[in-house]
Design a protein around this motif. Sequence first.
Motif, PDB file in Angstrom:
ATOM      1  N   LEU A 129      41.555 -52.999  77.083  1.00 34.15           N
ATOM      2  CA  LEU A 129      42.905 -52.352  76.466  1.00 34.15           C
ATOM      3  C   LEU A 129      42.623 -51.984  75.070  1.00 34.15           C
ATOM      4  CD1 LEU A 129      45.750 -54.920  77.182  1.00 34.15           C
ATOM      5  CD2 LEU A 129      45.439 -52.389  77.968  1.00 34.15           C
ATOM      6  N   GLN A 130      41.626 -52.724  74.078  1.00 34.59           N
ATOM      7  CA  GLN A 130      41.234 -52.356  72.977  1.00 34.59           C
ATOM      8  C   GLN A 130      40.166 -51.049  73.203  1.00 34.59           C
ATOM      9  OE1 GLN A 130      39.178 -55.383  70.487  1.00 34.59           O
ATOM     10  NE2 GLN A 130      40.753 -56.967  71.417  1.00 34.59           N
ATOM     11  N   GLY A 131      39.448 -51.019  74.188  1.00 33.96           N
ATOM     12  CA  GLY A 131      38.529 -49.918  74.270  1.00 33.96           C
ATOM     13  C   GLY A 131      39.260 -48.897  74.717  1.00 33.96           C
ATOM     14  N   GLY A 149      35.020 -47.361  72.138  1.00 31.19           N
ATOM     15  CA  GLY A 149      36.081 -47.565  73.054  1.00 31.19           C
ATOM     16  C   GLY A 149      35.275 -47.338  74.367  1.00 31.19           C
ATOM     17  N   ALA A 150      34.392 -46.524  74.709  1.00 31.31           N
ATOM     18  CA  ALA A 150      33.587 -46.518  75.965  1.00 31.31           C
ATOM     19  C   ALA A 150      32.853 -47.708  76.010  1.00 31.31           C
ATOM     20  CB  ALA A 150      32.829 -45.247  76.000  1.00 31.31           C
ATOM     21  N   PHE A 151      32.305 -48.100  75.062  1.00 32.67           N
ATOM     22  CA  PHE A 151      31.591 -49.397  75.369  1.00 32.67           C
ATOM     23  C   PHE A 151      32.049 -50.719  75.563  1.00 32.67           C
ATOM     24  CE2 PHE A 151      28.380 -47.026  72.586  1.00 32.67           C
ATOM     25  CZ  PHE A 151      27.245 -47.187  73.539  1.00 32.67           C
ATOM     26  N   PHE A 152      33.407 -50.579  74.798  1.00 31.53           N
ATOM     27  CA  PHE A 152      34.260 -51.770  75.001  1.00 31.53           C
ATOM     28  C   PHE A 152      34.713 -51.554  76.355  1.00 31.53           C
ATOM     29  CE2 PHE A 152      36.079 -53.378  71.022  1.00 31.53           C
ATOM     30  CZ  PHE A 152      35.021 -53.216  70.255  1.00 31.53           C
ATOM     31  N   VAL A 153      35.168 -50.479  77.175  1.00 27.90           N
ATOM     32  CA  VAL A 153      35.788 -50.681  78.363  1.00 27.90           C
ATOM     33  C   VAL A 153      34.543 -51.078  79.429  1.00 27.90           C
ATOM     34  CG1 VAL A 153      36.180 -48.866  80.415  1.00 27.90           C
ATOM     35  CG2 VAL A 153      37.489 -48.981  77.999  1.00 27.90           C
ATOM     36  N   ALA A 198      34.110 -54.714  79.234  1.00 28.93           N
ATOM     37  CA  ALA A 198      35.045 -55.256  80.030  1.00 28.93           C
ATOM     38  C   ALA A 198      35.052 -55.076  81.264  1.00 28.93           C
ATOM     39  CB  ALA A 198      36.305 -54.827  79.622  1.00 28.93           C
ATOM     40  N   TYR A 199      34.472 -54.194  81.953  1.00 29.53           N
ATOM     41  CA  TYR A 199      34.336 -53.869  83.310  1.00 29.53           C
ATOM     42  C   TYR A 199      33.244 -54.764  84.045  1.00 29.53           C
ATOM     43  CZ  TYR A 199      33.158 -51.444  87.574  1.00 29.53           C
ATOM     44  OH  TYR A 199      32.921 -51.221  89.074  1.00 29.53           O
ATOM     45  N   VAL A 200      32.112 -55.235  83.017  1.00 35.00           N
ATOM     46  CA  VAL A 200      31.149 -56.129  83.955  1.00 35.00           C
ATOM     47  C   VAL A 200      31.357 -57.395  83.198  1.00 35.00           C
ATOM     48  CG1 VAL A 200      29.628 -54.143  84.251  1.00 35.00           C
ATOM     49  CG2 VAL A 200      29.430 -55.432  81.852  1.00 35.00           C
ATOM     50  N   ALA A 201      32.351 -57.893  82.341  1.00 33.86           N
ATOM     51  CA  ALA A 201      32.557 -59.083  81.860  1.00 33.86           C
ATOM     52  C   ALA A 201      31.484 -59.466  80.722  1.00 33.86           C
ATOM     53  CB  ALA A 201      33.038 -60.120  82.687  1.00 33.86           C
ATOM     54  N   SER A 208      31.287 -58.534  69.026  1.00 31.38           N
ATOM     55  CA  SER A 208      32.453 -57.663  68.546  1.00 31.38           C
ATOM     56  C   SER A 208      33.274 -58.394  67.522  1.00 31.38           C
ATOM     57  CB  SER A 208      33.319 -56.892  69.627  1.00 31.38           C
ATOM     58  OG  SER A 208      34.412 -58.040  70.104  1.00 31.38           O
ATOM     59  N   VAL A 209      33.635 -59.558  67.820  1.00 33.92           N
ATOM     60  CA  VAL A 209      34.249 -60.554  66.955  1.00 33.92           C
ATOM     61  C   VAL A 209      33.600 -60.835  65.596  1.00 33.92           C
ATOM     62  CG1 VAL A 209      34.829 -62.971  66.632  1.00 33.92           C
ATOM     63  CG2 VAL A 209      35.318 -61.949  69.113  1.00 33.92           C
TER      64      VAL A 209
END
Length: 129
Positions: free
Chosen positions: A16-18, A61-65, A68-71, A79-80
């Motif tokens: 969602l962030q991504g 955003g693309a990197f975040f998505v 997320a996709y590959v957990a 990122s934290v």
Amino acid sequence: MIFPFPLTPSSIIFGLQGGLGMLNGVANLIIPALVAKNSKVLNIASVPALHSIALGAITYGAFFVKAAYVADTQIMWWSVVGRGLAVVTFGLHGGVWGNVALFEGAMGVLTAAGLLWEWRTEGRKVKGV
């Protein structure tokens, strides 16, 4: 599989962030009124500088998505750390940048909470199921 990414708390939060980052970046590239508003709010007179921020938002955003996709929990933890640095950096600038610091802090806490929840419940899973 119905969902295109793992339905873990951290992947949902991170995805969602991504997605929001990408939407924000695209909006700031294609909506001149939004760029003008952000120019005033952030006290940045340079449209190219605002476009650079927008392109960065699309990229991260693309990197975040993807993470997320590959957990990819390593990327999520890093990122934290990055959001923690952002809190300090933007917090020191004050003014409207304090709002950015609050947002970065909130997203870092949400991501860490999701990752910690998964780590805490990992040992409770029944093996082989």
